[in-house]
Scaffold this active site. Structure first.
Site, PDB file in Angstrom:
ATOM      1  N   LEU A 154      12.876  52.551 -11.555  1.00 54.57           N
ATOM      2  CA  LEU A 154      11.793  53.354 -11.461  1.00 54.57           C
ATOM      3  C   LEU A 154      11.799  54.396 -10.574  1.00 54.57           C
ATOM      4  CD1 LEU A 154       8.878  50.556 -12.058  1.00 54.57           C
ATOM      5  CD2 LEU A 154       9.711  52.269 -13.729  1.00 54.57           C
ATOM      6  N   ASP A 155      11.085  55.465 -10.597  1.00 59.10           N
ATOM      7  CA  ASP A 155      11.413  56.406  -9.248  1.00 59.10           C
ATOM      8  C   ASP A 155      10.733  55.787  -8.169  1.00 59.10           C
ATOM      9  OD1 ASP A 155      12.352  58.097 -11.326  1.00 59.10           O
ATOM     10  OD2 ASP A 155      10.424  59.303 -11.643  1.00 59.10           O
ATOM     11  N   LYS A 156      10.956  56.281  -7.111  1.00 56.45           N
ATOM     12  CA  LYS A 156      10.712  55.834  -5.763  1.00 56.45           C
ATOM     13  C   LYS A 156       9.091  55.569  -5.755  1.00 56.45           C
ATOM     14  CE  LYS A 156      10.040  57.015  -0.873  1.00 56.45           C
ATOM     15  NZ  LYS A 156      10.252  58.010   0.080  1.00 56.45           N
ATOM     16  N   THR A 158       6.961  55.551  -8.250  1.00 55.04           N
ATOM     17  CA  THR A 158       6.192  54.773  -9.441  1.00 55.04           C
ATOM     18  C   THR A 158       6.162  53.259  -9.345  1.00 55.04           C
ATOM     19  OG1 THR A 158       7.342  56.674 -11.130  1.00 55.04           O
ATOM     20  CG2 THR A 158       6.612  54.600 -12.068  1.00 55.04           C
ATOM     21  N   ARG A 253       7.359  62.220 -16.361  1.00 58.52           N
ATOM     22  CA  ARG A 253       7.076  63.122 -15.762  1.00 58.52           C
ATOM     23  C   ARG A 253       7.523  64.560 -16.557  1.00 58.52           C
ATOM     24  NH1 ARG A 253       9.674  61.337 -10.040  1.00 58.52           N
ATOM     25  NH2 ARG A 253       8.564  63.513  -9.434  1.00 58.52           N
TER      26      ARG A 253
END
Length: 336
Positions: A154-156, A158, A253
């Site tokens: 997961l992105d930082k 998210t 995104r």
């Protein structure tokens, strides 16, 4: 994550006698015959990196029908690949006592609810203080599992659910499920704009042509499929649910921005800032200062790598997400 076309290779048989010793055997399926040994090994033993497999081939630890070959040698369908090696620590990472919100844990897997601001894997600018460092402290044996058992990211900023493999066998089976797209990952987001109806986005994603830190919908990119539907509409925003079929970097995104509904708070792919007319100062401030992309991994469903049982988890929406939804609902009610 790696996507494959056609039939997934059969899962190799495996026996691990201790934390380091590795014994793997796999028969080369017909459809992989005629390829280089290193390419076939990477598909049959996907839990190990290509570079490590190549090193084992060169050392004679990965053999074909009992013979040591070179990585570039061709192998044929029906050949038996055997690996007899030792798993070594996967990096110079350090264990750090970082709190984890664990929603499920057993001998094979760990499922956690990742907070905003936590980087998943060490990289330039984030040498430590990551989820990987926290996992090594919680399960020290993960130092012997590639990427400390991390099979998706997961992105930082998210939030939400991630699964981590605690053993090589679990990692192999989870990777196989991800390749077959049998892992269900459902997210919730607050996007800019009013979505009229749900739809499927089937648009390839690759590196942006000029800005290499960004991803974009590009011709020749990797296949990427997202499905979205409306949960709640507001005057200038939408609460949406998005299901991933593939798992490309920044996929949600990029896809939502591509169709004109960028995520609230997205610092990279966010579009034009939008405020409902005559909105309250509180809502205006909340929208303007939302500290991250409004994206949360809400549901995760998969087959347990050992028992095969279908399991499902749900992570409640984080407080900042709930607060913004509350303000948007109040705004809706004020202008009915």
């Amino acid at each position: 994550m790696v996507e494959t076309k056609g039939h997934a290779p059969p899962l190799p048989s495996m026996s691990i006698h201790n934390d380091q010793a590795i014994r793997l055997r796999a028969e080369v399926p017909v459809e992989l015959g005629g390829q280089r040994l290193d390419q076939v090994a990477a598909q049959l033993f996907a839990e190990h990196s290509r570079s490590r497999l190549a090193a084992w081939i060169k050392d004679g630890r990965l053999t074909v029908d009992g013979a040591a070959l070179r990585p570039r040698d061709i192998v044929h369908g029906g050949a038996l690949l055997e690996l007899d090696a030792e798993q070594q620590a996967q990096g110079e990472w350090i264990a750090q006592a970082i709190e984890l919100d664990i929603v499920h844990e057993d001998e094979q897997i760990l499922v956690l609810n990742k907070p905003a601001g936590l980087v998943v894997h060490p990289a330039a600018g984030h040498a430590d203080g990551t989820l990987l460092n926290a996992l090594l402290h919680h399960v020290p044996g993960l130092v012997n599992v590639p990427r400390a058992g991390i099979v998706h990211r997961l992105d930082k900023d998210t939030t939400g659910l991630m699964v981590v493999a605690k053993t090589l066998q679990a990692q192999t089976r989870l990777v196989e499920q991800l390749q077959k797209r049998s892992v269900s990952r459902i997210y919730e987001a607050i996007v800019v704009g009013v979505i009229t109806a749900g739809a499927t986005i089937d648009a390839p994603i690759g590196r942006h042509g000029q800005q290499r830190q960004r991803m974009a919908v590009v011709e020749g990119g990797k296949p990427a499929v997202s499905h979205y539907r409306v949960l709640e509409r507001f005057r200038a925003h939408t609460h949406a649910r998005i299901k991933l079929e593939t798992g490309r970097t920044h996929q949600i995104r990029v896809h939502m921005a591509h169709v004109g509904y960028s995520l609230v708070g997205d610092p990279v792919y966010g579009g034009r800032f939008r405020i409902p007319p005559a909105a309250s100062p509180t809502l205006v401030q909340a929208l303007r200062e939302f500290p991250r992309q409004a994206l949360h991994a809400r549901f995760l469903e998969l087959d347990h790598p050992a028992s095969g049982e279908r399991l499902k988890w749900e992570a409640p929406l984080p407080d900042d997400f709930v607060w913004l939804l509350t303000l948007l609902r109040q705004d809706n009610e004020a202008f009915v």
